[in-house]
Design an enzyme around this catalytic site. Structure first.
Site, PDB file in Angstrom:
ATOM      1  N   CYS A 293      31.766 102.312 -37.718  1.00  0.00           N
ATOM      2  CA  CYS A 293      30.347 101.908 -37.625  1.00  0.00           C
ATOM      3  C   CYS A 293      29.946 102.067 -36.061  1.00  0.00           C
ATOM      4  O   CYS A 293      28.616 101.590 -35.768  1.00  0.00           O
ATOM      5  CB  CYS A 293      29.768 100.744 -38.211  1.00  0.00           C
ATOM      6  SG  CYS A 293      30.014 100.852 -40.088  1.00  0.00           S
ATOM      7  N   ALA A 408      41.182 109.432 -38.692  1.00  0.00           N
ATOM      8  CA  ALA A 408      42.176 109.833 -37.505  1.00  0.00           C
ATOM      9  C   ALA A 408      41.862 109.302 -36.379  1.00  0.00           C
ATOM     10  O   ALA A 408      40.616 108.831 -36.167  1.00  0.00           O
ATOM     11  CB  ALA A 408      42.032 111.327 -37.476  1.00  0.00           C
TER      12      ALA A 408
END
Length: 654
Positions: A293, A408
């Site tokens: 976030c 990733a």
């Protein structure tokens, strides 16, 4: 309340080593002379028995002791490539590691706390009774390291000697895990005995990746034994499930702060960074946000970057709130990291001179990594976490497989970052924290900034974090509550954690109370009278939002009072946006800071209803919700369901 050293010590029981003499005999059998001599320099009996019992339980062919010396660090790098856990890339000192295709994040449904019969955990967590955990670990981890080398590392979660630092053992068959630990944590081999004596605790992490066969996926487990400060991870590869010094040990630190260090310490899922203000002053922030976030991006805004993920916080003898980063590296999500939004990080990722471990990105035929949102043309084919990849490739359900996984990562030492303040980051005194922020992934309710009127309201802002699920958690979807953005890592009852927060921030020991605020980057056009899910802002706006908080914390700007806290004035934000070479139209400010009362009232009702289902929640939470609810209903009665900033100003003046 969790009680330390209660119930059977599973590691000691399964290992069966009871004396230092037995441990030394085992070391002599499993270690060559070089590694045996390394272990002989550790004298703490508890640490030696932990190491010996892990060896006895897992039954490796040999043991490598990582002291953090240049020679050992290089040996680990070489071992990881030789073993095949990492593959070299075209850039010097860059490697790629791929996790199991089905393990691309924290395995939330397979992560459990080991508890005693009379203990409970947070309603948002999973648990397993001690004897059941004991049986599973015995079945899965006995002999799991046969044919392998077991690596042992000695680390510190925080600067050596800091009041809130915790020493930790990392015991694993994975060279990738120890390589990552060498980048992310401080090697404490030379100070380990002294740190154990200072702290009084030793955290132990035991892991094996198993066979690597996909059939092992259902067997994956991450267990955290709260009473014995020990983690067990099996058949896992993703760092969040294997490098347990990170979130596994963070959970233990939360327990210690909540139950054994109340009013003196907090353990938070927060970045730490310093912003330069007028006259060159540096104001330090600690900010919470769920993984995925924008926490790393926010941390990088600071000119005095300290850390992007975790914070150990305490009150010093002078009444100043201070913090250290348990880590000294970055394990950061790379999706949407690009030159425009993240110039410091991109310099490390695209220019020689920085050691980087990549995970689950796309590697092209020239051994160059690419990822979604990198701002560069992505190749049409390559190798990624699913094996050979091509544009248009789909999974077994027919869904398109992206070039890189949304979770990733890149792993690198913080010293590579141009804005890293190593002197302050390594200072055991910590940095003075003047601003604390909480944020989630909120598309339709809260404005970009709301500052709490007092510490109690600040705690409630933290308690009310709500976020859309992100790729960091396997098997989780939808929008859900994430109190303090720390919820996945709070072992005990949320009521206990909340009480500790109220006590800490209201402590009379604190001479200067930190500013506490909610921030929200994720408001959309569709939620503010427009169309679509496009954000009302962009990454570089973060500098303006934090810049305003820096000014506010130093009493350089005034704010508009509202029922839920203070919001910025337009003219102050306009100047800050000009400072980042960006126009900030008044109509955009009006959209971002108008109060959509039905949404805000609904959010309060949602949180209140959820907390009413829990036992022993501090009454202060409900008092604040009730007060805010009442004042918002009064606003609605006068102005309607959408209240403009001008109307908020008018209401505050009356």
């Amino acid at each position: 309340m969790v009680k330390l050293k209660k119930g059977i010590d599973i590691l000691a029981d399964l290992g069966g080593i009871k004396t230092v003499q037995e441990a030394q005999a085992l070391f002599a059998n499993k270690c060559d002379q070089t590694n045996l001599s390394k272990l002989q320099k550790i004298t703490n009996q508890e640490a030696l028995l932990k190491i010996a019992n892990a060896i006895a339980m897992m039954q490796p062919d040999s043991v490598f002791v990582n002291t953090g010396s240049a020679a050992d660090i290089e040996t680990v790098r070489r071992m990881s490539i030789d073993k095949g856990e990492e593959t070299p890339l075209s850039m010097p000192d860059h490697t790629i590691h791929f996790d199991y295709a089905k393990e691309q994040g924290r395995v939330v449904d397979k992560t459990l706390y080991i508890v005693n019969e009379d203990e409970d955990v947070s309603v948002m967590a999973k648990k397993i009774i001690r004897h059941e955990g004991h049986a599973y670990i015995k079945e899965q981890m006995t002999g799991i390291a046969k044919g392998k080398t077991l690596l042992v590392g000695f680390f510190s979660r925080g600067p050596i000697g800091a009041q809130a630092s915790l020493p930790a053992l990392e015991i694993t068959t994975s060279t990738y895990v120890i390589h990552s630990a060498n980048l992310l944590y401080r090697n404490a081999y030379e100070h380990f005995d002294a740190e154990l004596a200072r702290c009084g605790y030793v955290i132990t992490n035991v892991h094996s990746e198993g066979t690597g066969d996909p059939v092992d996926f259902p067997k994956m487990r991450v267990f955290m034994d709260r009473s014995w400060l020990t983690t067990f991870s099996m058949h896992c590869t993703y760092a969040g499930n294997t490098l347990l010094m990170k979130k596994g040990n963070h959970r233990f630190a939360v327990d210690l702060a909540t139950y054994y260090q109340k009013e003196s310490q907090l353990s938070e899922h927060m970045f730490i960074t310093g912003l330069r203000g007028p006259g060159g002053r540096s104001t330090y922030f600690a900010g919470a946000a769920p993984s995925g976030c924008g926490k790393t991006t926010t941390a990088m805004v600071g000119e005095d970057f300290i850390g992007d993920d975790l914070a150990q916080i305490w009150i010093d003898n002078e009444g100043i709130v201070r913090a250290v980063n348990p880590e000294c590296g970055i394990f950061g999500i790379v999706e949407d990291v690009n030159l425009e939004g993240d110039p410091y990080l991109m310099k490390c990722l695209r220019e020689p001179g920085c050691e980087v471990i990549w995970t689950n990105v796309l590697i092209d035929e020239n051994k160059i990594p690419y990822w979604v949102g990198c701002g560069e043309e992505i190749p049409k084919k390559g190798i990624n976490y699913t094996g050979e990849w091509w544009e248009g490739k789909v999974d077994e359900d027919g869904a398109l497989i992206p070039p890189s996984n949304p979770n990733a990562r890149c792993t690198l030492a913080s010293t590579n970052m141009p804005n890293y303040n190593k002197q302050m980051a390594e200072n055991p005194r910590g940095v003075p924290v003047k601003v604390i922020t909480y944020s989630g992934r909120d598309s339709d309710t809260m404005p970009p900034i709301v500052v709490a009127k007092n510490p109690d309201q600040g705690v409630v802002i933290g308690a009310s974090v709500l976020s859309a699920a992100t790729a960091t958690e396997v098997g989780v979807s939808g929008v859900r509550r994430q109190p303090w953005a720390n919820e996945p890592f709070i072992p005990g009852a949320l009521a206990d954690y909340m009480e500790a927060q109220f006590i800490f921030f209201n402590s009379p020991k604190i001479k200067v109370k930190p500013v506490m605020a909610g921030i929200n980057y994720f408001l959309t056009h569709g939620a503010r009278g427009g169309e679509g899910n496009k954000l009302l802002g962009e990454k570089r706006d973060v500098r303006a939002w934090l810049g305003w908080l820096e000014l506010y914390a130093n009493s350089d700007v005034h704010a508009i009072e509202t029922p839920i806290g203070f919001i910025p004035r337009y003219e102050d934000l306009q100047k800050l946006f000009a400072g980042i070479d960006k126009e900030y139209p008044k109509d955009l400010y009006d959209k971002q800071f108008a109060f959509y009362l039905d949404n805000i009232i609904g959010r309060i009702d949602l949180q209140k209803g959820a907390y009413e289902k829990e036992d022993n929640v501090p009454p202060k939470l409900f008092e604040i919700y009730e007060e805010q609810h009442k004042d918002l209903e009064s606003l609605k009665a006068k102005y309607g369901s959408i209240v403009t900033v001008e109307q908020l100003i008018e209401a505050s003046q009356k």
